[in-house]
Design an enzyme around this catalytic site. Structure first.
Site, PDB file in Angstrom:
ATOM      1  CE  LYS A  11       7.683  -0.903  -3.006  1.00  0.00           C
ATOM      2  NZ  LYS A  11       8.383  -0.988  -4.439  1.00  0.00           N
ATOM      3  N   PRO A  91      -0.922  -9.959  -2.442  1.00  0.00           N
ATOM      4  CG  PRO A  91      -0.443 -10.284  -4.699  1.00  0.00           C
ATOM      5  CD  PRO A  91      -1.554  -9.405  -3.686  1.00  0.00           C
ATOM      6  CB  ALA A  93       7.041 -13.154  -2.230  1.00  0.00           C
ATOM      7  N   GLY A  97       5.457  -4.376  -2.381  1.00  0.00           N
ATOM      8  CA  GLY A  97       5.806  -3.822  -1.083  1.00  0.00           C
ATOM      9  C   GLY A  97       4.736  -4.014   0.244  1.00  0.00           C
ATOM     10  N   GLY A  98       3.836  -5.220  -0.025  1.00  0.00           N
ATOM     11  CA  GLY A  98       2.896  -5.472   1.053  1.00  0.00           C
ATOM     12  C   GLY A  98       3.511  -5.382   2.327  1.00  0.00           C
ATOM     13  N   GLY A  99       4.398  -6.273   2.730  1.00  0.00           N
ATOM     14  CA  GLY A  99       5.035  -6.523   4.006  1.00  0.00           C
ATOM     15  C   GLY A  99       5.586  -5.314   4.566  1.00  0.00           C
ATOM     16  CB  SER A 100       7.601  -2.504   3.027  1.00  0.00           C
ATOM     17  OG  SER A 100       8.954  -3.429   2.834  1.00  0.00           O
ATOM     18  CG  ASP A 130      10.143  -1.413  -0.841  1.00  0.00           C
ATOM     19  OD1 ASP A 130      10.846  -0.850  -1.573  1.00  0.00           O
ATOM     20  OD2 ASP A 130       9.714  -2.534  -1.266  1.00  0.00           O
TER      21      ASP A 130
END
Length: 276
Positions: A11, A91, A93, A97-100, A130
């Site tokens: 994102k 990566p 943090a 928006g990787g985790g979301s 997100d």
């Protein structure tokens, strides 16, 4: 046994204006969000008990238990137990928006398998601001605390180069370092052509960039390196950082810039892709 795989694309906040703060402490945003075809991958299949396996080049340090957002999303959906494989390429943090996006991909995979219905985007805010925008990854205007999504005209054909210097930034810390929280929102109407669009976008802001620069000065080096690449129309930080993006009119200059930066800064994460 049936299984489903979904891409979890990066994102990108092409612009991010902080327009206020609610009484409960949540910040109000006005952001133009897009996604790149640079992505994690999530595979879901029915299982006797819940499990999560994290693989891929960016798996180190990513929790493989109930702390992970993909696990929380599966639990929130009410689906029966599933085995989830999360292939990490983005990566953590990093302001993209990787985790979301991983969690949203999990929900889409569950829906494809017929194990759960897609929730209302606003119901996902408890997992993070997100989550709603990542549920249907396409360019939108995001307002409020992330729950108000409005369609925008199709983006012009553009390529992006994402660069992260290997510095993890805490989103709450970046917001806490903001000096001004009452700022104007996006200005004007989004043009259609690539040149006009990039010129319009240059007149917008990421209000989190100044506080992020104070917390991680290396971001300034990333922005300068991106802006110096031939064909780069705009360089800006995404989200709360430290990932920055450069916009390019075509694939060739974006790929050439990726190769040049990878050679010059082998410790940086560098990835080029098409803006969707």
């Amino acid at each position: 046994m049936a299984k489903a795989t979904e891409a979890a694309p990066a994102k990108i906040n092409l612009a991010l204006h902080v327009t206020g703060r609610r009484g409960d402490g949540y910040h109000l945003l006005d952001s133009l969000v897009a996604f790149a075809d640079i992505a994690d991958r999530v595979t879901v299949e029915p299982a006797a008990e819940m499990s999560l396996d994290v693989t891929g080049p960016r798996a180190a340090g990513v929790p493989a238990d109930a702390r992970n957002l993909v696990w929380k999303a599966a639990a929130l959906s009410g689906a029966p137990p599933v085995a989830i494989t999360l292939e990490k390429h983005l990566p953590a943090a990093a302001g993209i928006g990787g985790g979301s996006s991983d969690a949203a991909a999990t929900l889409r995979a569950l829906e494809r398998l017929g194990l759960a219905s897609l929730p209302d985007p606003a119901d996902l805010l408890e997992l993070g601001a997100d989550l709603p925008v990542c549920l249907s990854p396409r360019a939108v205007r995001m307002e409020g605390i992330g729950e108000t999504l409005s369609p925008v005209p199709p983006l012009p054909p553009l390529w992006c180069l994402l660069v992260n210097p290997g510095v993890a930034l805490s989103t709450p810390a970046v917001f806490a370092a903001l000096e001004t929280r009452e700022n104007p929102g996006l200005r004007g109407h989004m043009p259609v052509g690539a040149g006009a669009f990039c010129a319009w976008l240059a007149g917008q802001r990421n209000d989190l960039e100044p506080p992020a620069l104070r917390l991680a000065p290396v971001i300034r080096d990333v922005l300068a390196a991106l802006a110096a690449q031939p064909g780069c129309a705009l360089a800006r930080m995404s989200g709360s950082g430290a990932t920055c993006f450069g916009l390019f009119p075509a694939e060739a200059p974006a790929r050439a810039a990726a190769a040049a930066l990878s050679r010059a800064e082998p410790g940086w994460w560098v990835a080029a892709g098409r803006l969707a």
